[in-house]
Design a protein around this motif. Structure first.
Motif: not given
Length: 196
Positions: A93-96, A158-159, A174-175, A184-185
């Motif tokens: 429930m969080i978007f990137t 966070l990246a 990116f978050g 996703r890294l």
């Protein structure tokens, strides 16, 4: 009876000669080869000449989304360049999101600039990694920071990439949900490889 010392005449043995074999030269990496098929190019108006490629699921954030989201790169002296979000659904429930900003360099040392700009973020979150980031086709000094942080009760990852290009410092971040960060890294790194 004395014996005469006789030294044998040395004989020469011919050493084998080496045959030089041709060495295959590596195929140079081209910028175009770094862009995955189907990705979209973003050339922000706020930073003429800059471009970066992202997966086709990324779209610009609306003003309402920007106001509702916690900014990744909340740096007072930096000029926002773009804010995007990934439309791929997440089970958490969080978007990137992806953000880019820039500012003039203010020190001769990239690490000192990072320490100055991200001190508050590194205190409120947990710095997991801080490494050099090496570009395949460019010679930009760069670092990648991986941070675990809780924002509004959500555990996020966070990246953040700090890249020095001439007299400018670019922050590309990116978050995402922390549970998706390391999955996703590789895509985040691939995106940053296309930055120029």
């Amino acid at each position: 009876m004395p014996m005469a010392d006789v030294t044998p005449v040395p004989t020469f043995t011919l050493l084998p000669t080496e045959t030089l074999l041709p060495t295959a030269s590596p195929t140079p990496i081209t910028y175009e080869s770094l862009v995955p098929a189907g990705w979209r190019r973003f050339k922000p108006d706020a930073a003429p000449g800059m471009e970066i490629w992202l997966a086709p699921s990324y779209i610009p954030q609306t003003e309402k989304e920007k106001q509702a989201a916690t900014p990744i790169l909340d740096i007072e002296a930096a000029h926002p360049i773009m804010a995007l979000r990934d439309t791929t659904p997440s089970p958490y429930m969080i978007f990137t999101t992806f953000e880019a900003s820039s500012r003039p360099i203010f020190s001769s040392n990239l690490d000192e600039m990072i320490d100055s700009e991200f001190a508050a973020l590194m205190r409120s979150g947990r710095l997991l990694e801080r490494d050099d980031f090496v570009f395949a086709t460019r010679n930009y000094p760069a670092r990648r920071l991986i941070i675990d942080i809780t924002v509004n009760g959500v555990n996020a990852g966070l990246a953040i990439y700090a890249v020095q290009v001439g007299g400018d410092l670019y922050y590309l971040g990116f978050g995402t949900a922390f549970n998706e960060l390391y999955t996703r890294l590789p895509d985040f790194d691939a995106t940053i490889q296309t930055f120029r």
